[in-house]
Structures are given as C-alpha cells and as structure tokens.
Design an enzyme around this catalytic site. Structure first.
Site, PDB file in Angstrom:
ATOM      1  N   CYS A 172       0.868  -1.174   0.000  1.00  0.00           N
ATOM      2  CA  CYS A 172       0.000   0.000   0.000  1.00  0.00           C
ATOM      3  C   CYS A 172       0.902   1.221   0.000  1.00  0.00           C
ATOM      4  CB  CYS A 172      -0.925  -0.007   1.208  1.00  0.00           C
ATOM      5  SG  CYS A 172      -1.925   1.482   1.333  1.00  0.00           S
ATOM      6  N   GLY A 173       1.081   1.825  -1.160  1.00  0.00           N
ATOM      7  CA  GLY A 173       1.977   2.975  -1.264  1.00  0.00           C
ATOM      8  C   GLY A 173       1.477   4.178  -0.488  1.00  0.00           C
ATOM      9  N   HIS A 174       0.170   4.433  -0.552  1.00  0.00           N
ATOM     10  CA  HIS A 174      -0.330   5.576   0.227  1.00  0.00           C
ATOM     11  C   HIS A 174      -0.175   5.297   1.717  1.00  0.00           C
ATOM     12  CE1 HIS A 174      -4.312   3.774   1.341  1.00  0.00           C
ATOM     13  NE2 HIS A 174      -4.373   4.779   2.198  1.00  0.00           N
ATOM     14  N   ASP A 219      -9.817   4.256  -4.599  1.00  0.00           N
ATOM     15  CA  ASP A 219      -8.713   4.985  -3.985  1.00  0.00           C
ATOM     16  C   ASP A 219      -8.868   6.472  -4.278  1.00  0.00           C
ATOM     17  OD1 ASP A 219      -6.306   5.830  -2.918  1.00  0.00           O
ATOM     18  OD2 ASP A 219      -5.152   4.183  -3.780  1.00  0.00           O
ATOM     19  N   GLY A 253      -0.202   4.412  -4.559  1.00  0.00           N
ATOM     20  CA  GLY A 253       1.253   4.340  -4.536  1.00  0.00           C
ATOM     21  C   GLY A 253       1.818   3.131  -5.242  1.00  0.00           C
ATOM     22  N   SER A 254       1.341   1.933  -4.885  1.00  0.00           N
ATOM     23  CA  SER A 254       1.831   0.728  -5.565  1.00  0.00           C
ATOM     24  C   SER A 254       1.409   0.738  -7.027  1.00  0.00           C
ATOM     25  CB  SER A 254       1.314  -0.527  -4.862  1.00  0.00           C
ATOM     26  OG  SER A 254      -0.101  -0.550  -4.821  1.00  0.00           O
TER      27      SER A 254
END
EC number: 5.1.1.-
Length: 335
Positions: free
Chosen positions: A91-93, A251, A256-257
C-alpha cells in the site's frame, strides 16, 4: 461497562485516501515474516479488521495498517495492511502515511533535512525518506519494490463493457491497467459509479482468466485491482488514474503501488525514459510522482526499481472499544 478490547489509532490521509494506523491493542502476532503474521491474523483475529474497517467505525472505502515489530535488520517497524475485503500485499499511500506519522510523532530518530524510515511489508522491505525541517514533515519519497509488466495486451470480456484490453503489471500488487477513454470513463468524482462497475467487472474477469504469481513471493497470487487512466484536470499532470480495488473500493489517492506499476509499465513499453517523471493525478486531483531509479530483475524477469513521492497529513487520534454486548460491534457494510 466491560470492554473486551481497546485499540488506539492514528488517523492519517494521503492525498485524500484514509489510512488508520493501529498503534496498540492488537494481540501478540506469531511468525518470523510479515506474511506469516498476516496469515495468523486472518485465521485467528480477523474480527479486529472488521471492527476497524467496517461501519460504524469505518466505511466501505476504509484502509488501515497494523504496526508490528520489524523482521529485517534495516526496518524500524513492520506493517500489515487491511481494507474492506481483507489484507493487501502493498500500500503505497499507506507507506507515505506511516512514514509521515513516524517522523511527526517521533517513532524514528529524526534528521534534517530528510529522515529515513524503514518498513517491513508483506511485499518486502521498503525504504522511505521524509522531508523534515525540525518542526513539520513534508513530502515523502519511497523506494518501491521491483516492479514489472507481467503480461501485455491481455483481453477480458465483461458483462457491461464488452471486451477490455490492457496490461497486467506489478508494483507491489498486481493490477490490470487500462485506458478509460474508449469507454467514456473520465477520472472524475461524477463518474465514480461507472468507474466502480467497470473496475470490479474487469478485476473479476482478469482473475478468472489470467492466473498470476510473483516470481519470488508465491503468496502474492491475485490481481488486486483495476487502474483506469484518462486525461488529467491539471495540464501539469501526465495522466489521471482511478484504482478500483478489493471489494469495489475506490482509492482517493493516485495509488502508490499502482503508480510504481505504472512507471514500470510505461518504462518497459518505451513510453517513459530514465530521468522522466510521471505526474499521476487522483480522482480528487491530488498528485503522486513516479520515476525509474534503475533496472533490475525478479526471478529472471526484467523489472525496474521505481521511486514514488507524495504527501500525507495526520488528521486525528482515536481510541476504539469492542463491547461484546453490542450486536454490531464487529461492524457491517451497507455497500
């Protein structure tokens, strides 16, 4: 009153996307890897996820992460990502939110002008760098996991939109990347219901038709979401994209990912050069930036190491209780 469980959280948003960090109240998690700890939680304590992600404490688009002890020598802490459907690999965020909270709240040793944060996630070790002026955290950049195109020009048949063609790429999770223009799908709030239907149908069809498995992490073996790209509202942005993932979650951030996977996809297709920056706009107009740091391989497959940049903000602190007398204590979802 008798309380069966109390949980403390830090409430953060990254580009508009919520991220609830659980800092205390979890059971001790057995396992020497984050993936094994996640498997234990899923089998023995999934009700905690439901209590914190579902209504009335959360909502259908809620996201969060459980802090846990690190499993690698360079990490400051580990994280297990959770959402409305279950557990995610990356989870990039969330990485941006966690890194911001770690610096703002002093969970790591802070240095000016930039502070390093190491995070163990299910997809592997992630290193982030947070701008720090001595008082406030600024933008966060993180070195993503090796990212790559899994399969190009794949087609799926959907009930409502006919045949949809795109690429399956990996940036910490597998996504189906598709151009929304041929389907009249602008990345705007006004189109969110159609975006959800499109994304959910494509994800279901792609998972049924195209089995995926990470070359080095066999537990990562499903397509997590659909990423729909179209024209941005800001001419300074390269594109806008909407990620529909898990159980029809949308989202609010640029993902992010997903940005990492998009960087890999564009680079491997010759559409993004080394040194170029992808300015990726979300459905609410917030922006992540992505670029290629270097080439690499994963299980013999060509890949790249992307860097993703964005900003997060702490918006609250909370203490939640679980009362077994409450018939809705473990939550519900209307949608």
């Amino acid at each position: 009153m008798k309380i069966s469980r109390s949980l403390s959280t830090v409430e953060v948003h990254t580009g508009g996307e919520a991220f609830r960090i659980v800092t205390s109240g979890l059971p001790r998690l057995p396992g020497d890897t984050i993936v094994r700890r996640r498997a234990w939680l899923k089998e023995h304590a999934d009700e905690i996820r439901r209590a914190l992600m579902f209504e009335p404490r959360g909502h259908a688009d809620m996201y969060g992460g459980y802090l846990t002890e690190p499993v690698s020598p360079n990490a400051d802490f580990g994280v297990i990502f959770v959402h409305n459907e279950g557990y995610s690999d990356h989870c990039g965020h969330g990485v941006i939110a966690l890194s911001t909270a770690a610096v703002e709240l002093g969970w790591v040793q802070r240095t000016v002008p930039e502070t390093r944060v190491g995070i163990d996630a299910p997809c592997g070790f992630i290193e982030a760098f947070v701008q720090w002026d001595g008082e406030h955290a600024g933008p966060v950049r993180f070195v993503n996991v090796p990212s790559f195109i899994w399969q190009r020009d794949v087609a799926v048949d959907t009930p409502s939109f006919g045949t949809v063609t795109g690429d399956i790429a990996y940036g910490g999770a597998f996504y189906f990347y598709v151009d929304g223009a041929p389907f009249d799908l602008p990345v705007r709030e006004s189109a969110v219901e159609r975006l959800i239907r499109f994304g959910a149908e494509v994800k279901a069809a792609a998972n049924a038709k195209y089995p995926v498995e990470h070359p080095e992490i066999p537990e990562i073996n499903h397509i997590y979401g659909t990423i729909i790209a179209n024209a941005p509202r800001d001419p300074r942005s390269t594109q806008a994209n909407c990620c529909v993932f898990a159980d029809r979650e949308v989202d609010r951030s640029p993902t992010g990912s997903g940005t990492g996977g998009r960087v890999a996809q564009l680079y491997q297709r010759g559409l993004l050069a080394a040194g170029d920056t992808l300015v990726n706009e979300s459905i609410v107009g917030t922006v992540f930036k992505g670029r290629v740091l270097r080439e690499t391989t994963v299980g013999g497959m060509p890949a790249v190491i992307p860097e993703v940049e964005g900003s997060a903000h702490i918006c609250g602190f909370a203490n939640w209780i679980v009362d077994e007398r409450d018939p809705l204590t473990y939550g519900f979802l209307v949608r």
